[in-house]
Enzyme design. Structure first.
Site, short mmCIF file in Angstrom:
data_model
loop_
_atom_site.label_atom_id
_atom_site.label_comp_id
_atom_site.label_asym_id
_atom_site.label_seq_id
_atom_site.Cartn_x
_atom_site.Cartn_y
_atom_site.Cartn_z
N THR B 151 0.91 -33.70 -1.05
CA THR B 151 1.94 -34.54 -1.66
C THR B 151 2.74 -33.74 -2.68
OG1 THR B 151 2.31 -36.38 -3.21
CG2 THR B 151 0.12 -35.42 -3.20
N SER B 186 -2.17 -38.69 -11.06
CA SER B 186 -3.17 -39.74 -10.85
C SER B 186 -4.42 -39.11 -10.25
CB SER B 186 -2.64 -40.82 -9.88
OG SER B 186 -2.70 -40.35 -8.54
N TYR B 188 -5.70 -39.90 -7.49
CA TYR B 188 -5.35 -39.61 -6.09
C TYR B 188 -4.63 -38.27 -5.98
CZ TYR B 188 -1.86 -39.29 -2.44
OH TYR B 188 -1.02 -38.81 -1.46
N HIS B 189 -3.59 -38.09 -6.78
CA HIS B 189 -2.85 -36.83 -6.69
C HIS B 189 -3.76 -35.65 -7.01
CE1 HIS B 189 0.62 -39.67 -7.19
NE2 HIS B 189 1.12 -38.87 -6.28
N LYS B 192 -5.64 -34.40 -4.01
CA LYS B 192 -4.85 -33.54 -3.13
C LYS B 192 -4.77 -32.11 -3.68
CE LYS B 192 -3.12 -36.63 -0.06
NZ LYS B 192 -3.18 -36.53 1.40
#
Lengths: 400, 400
Positions: B151, B186, B188-189, B192
């Protein structure tokens, strides 16, 4: 100085380990209120391989009892895993620590490279454990100072100087100070990089405060407190998984085995004495990071190549009558064996760190300790069996 | 061109998802041998919240049956989780894919910020799942090309231009090209970012090859294949967890709710049409990374601020008779609301990407599709309930 003294509620995660136990005694001796938490993973990993510490370490309860008997200080104990988020949350809620010193991670690069299972165990324990901790701190004690053990190995061996956590970059006419880029050399080192990113986020977004100690390779067995009584001794690992190069060389010198240098031996790293580790932890705790700051210190006092270490051990052991030869063996790791390496390490010195430098005297003292337990050396555990790149890979990958 | 054609054994992890399913159909339509693997986590997370796709997506088996009936092409299915290392190892050993397209990750920033449990689920699924995959590729098909969905959010919003994965740094008179520093926004980020580091390592040390597609925010519902028949439609999320700003604005316009811009609306990001996602994946697959290379592409076609998106939706919806107002609501996230943002995205264009740019026409088409399913909109699911910084934190953290 004592006018300023304020006892800190100190929680040491991984407090049964090589650094954790001496840290617990140091903080306890200073009058702090110390709790150690451990799930004895390191002892289990040794049991599974029929290996162990060369020094005769006692169980955690025996250690704590001896410490109380000898000093009158009480160290609390908690048994459980940082991977258990509910448990850790309850511990933090109950203790409400002023400072958490977090050693509760799988610390071996070869262990992490041994199999998929071990790789997953490493990243799961380290990354999820630290993530659980960050949430518990956020929810119960957001002003607590997290002191986290990182590693110099997060940086790898870049062709530019290594700074302390951040680097100012000028790019296309603009500037920013950003996290120093990381090129770690094992699944274990990767787990520490992941931790650093997660903790940085928690500081930026939740306003937590943390000091990430990117530690070099630690050597030495003795601290002021472990020297008080044999029951207080800390562990000494020399096996292929948990031992480090200097420990291995010293054991090899004593048992009359050639000192096994991996590859060319030009691999250069930062090193420090275990006494200086304790100094650094105390300096960090006594000078906490400001709220919201993810502070990074490079925690080592000297740089050596592996070849230089072997030569030093050879020299020092000769003075004790050991004739150590040096043997360059195939490198089980994938790493640059000749490279530029220059890492900054001024922040802890600025706080007052007084280094104990590595010399023949320290090596001789280590050799003498090893000689004392020589009959317990498990020789089969020393040679590297874990390789970074499985043999069958080179062929198949090259054929494309 | 067909002279060069070679069917690729293509494994799509997360092949039941928003991008996974259209990707499966695209590769199948090209004559590739396609297997999709999914554990239906996304459907489960929706079930747990009584939310769901606005479009009436069919079960995976119904989709595959319809695809066979309509095109004669067979898509294989595998049901299971990438977190199950044994299972994934067996799948890779059996299929021996030429290319793995890896979408099997928890993709929502707000989901990852909702609780400790959700944060752990996110990093565990994403990081351990990808780690399992790397070992399976290493052990069975080291020449396989891994195409991994990353991302643009890995980079954050630095004050310098964002390059594609790496940056050349000149520092104290020396130079090196290193991974671009990451400041993700975040949990989530962060997952990644961790993946990127792990995959980079696998390429460096094991000689694997991978393309990390640092994708911007995807919009759009329709691809060539989903348009063939309603049974082939892909999911469309608009809820606070899995919807993105543009989707949310479009749904809000249709149901007569103000377009809710988080904060000032100056947050700028990269965006792309779902049709361009498929183009990018095909370009990456047809031009694999060389063995040993961790290749990074920034996968977006345009940059917009959130405020610009809202204005675009307002304009396009007016033409359809919707009177959309714009409302700036408190930002549930912690992020810069005005910042420099300039990201390079030339590598996919150099490979031949033909962008579909965002304009009123695409927005109108999306609005019409939403209007068709308007009665199914679950209004309560739209407003943000997940906040990045719990309210009680600011006070306690500030008091020190």
């Amino acid at each position: 100085m004592w006018l300023d003294f304020r006892a800190m509620r100190t929680l040491i995660l991984g407090g049964d380990g090589y650094l954790g136990w001496p840290t617990a005694m140091r903080f306890s001796s200073r009058g702090h209120d110390v709790t150690v938490l451990d799930d004895f993973s390191r002892r289990r990993w040794h049991h599974e391989r029929s290996t162990g510490s060369l020094t005769p370490i006692r169980s955690l309860f025996e250690r704590v009892d001896a410490w109380r008997e000898l000093t009158g200080h009480e160290i609390q104990t908690m048994v459980g895993s940082v991977q258990d988020g509910e448990f850790l949350d309850q511990v933090i809620a109950e203790i409400r620590p002023d400072v958490v010193i977090h050693y509760a991670e799988q610390p071996s690069a070869p262990f992490s490279m041994g199999s998929r299972r071990q790789a997953v165990e490493t990243q799961q324990n380290n990354v999820i454990g630290t993530l659980n901790l960050l949430f518990a701190l956020r929810d119960h004690v957001p002003a607590c100072h997290l002191i986290k053990l990182g590693t110099m190995g997060e940086y790898g061996t870049p062709n530019i100087d290594i700074e302390e956590g951040y680097i100012e970059i000028e790019h296309k006419g603009r500037r920013d100070t950003l996290p120093y880029p990381k090129v770690p050399g094992s699944i274990y080192h990767l787990s520490k990089v992941h931790d650093s990113h997660n903790i940085h986020f928690a500081c930026r977004v939740w306003g937590l405060r943390a000091t990430d100690l990117n530690q070099g390779v630690v050597y030495g067995i003795e601290t002021e407190e472990t020297a008080i009584d044999e029951r207080l001794v800390t562990r000494f690992d020399y096996d292929e998984l948990f031992g480090t190069a200097l420990n291995r060389f010293c054991v090899q010198a004593v048992i009359g085995h050639p000192l096994t240098v991996y590859g060319e031996g030009g691999q250069t790293r930062g090193f420090l004495n275990i006494r200086d580790t304790l100094q650094c932890i105390e300096l960090a705790a006594n000078n906490p990071a400001p709220l919201g700051e993810f502070r990074v210190f490079n925690q080592f006092t000297e740089q050596f190549s592996v070849g230089e270490l072997a030569a030093l051990v050879q020299e020092a052991s000769a003075e004790l009558g050991y004739e150590a030869t040096i043997e360059n063996v195939p490198n089980p790791r994938v790493e640059a064996e000749q490279h530029y390496y220059n890492a900054v390490n001024t922040k802890l010195l600025d706080l007052g760190l007084q280094p104990h430098y590595l010399g023949p005297e320290l090596v001789r003292s280590t050799l003498k300790t090893i000689a004392r337990y020589q009959q317990h050396v498990i020789t089969r555990a020393i040679a590297p069996k874990t390789v970074w790149r499985p043999a069958e890979l080179s062929g198949e990958a090259m054929s494309g």
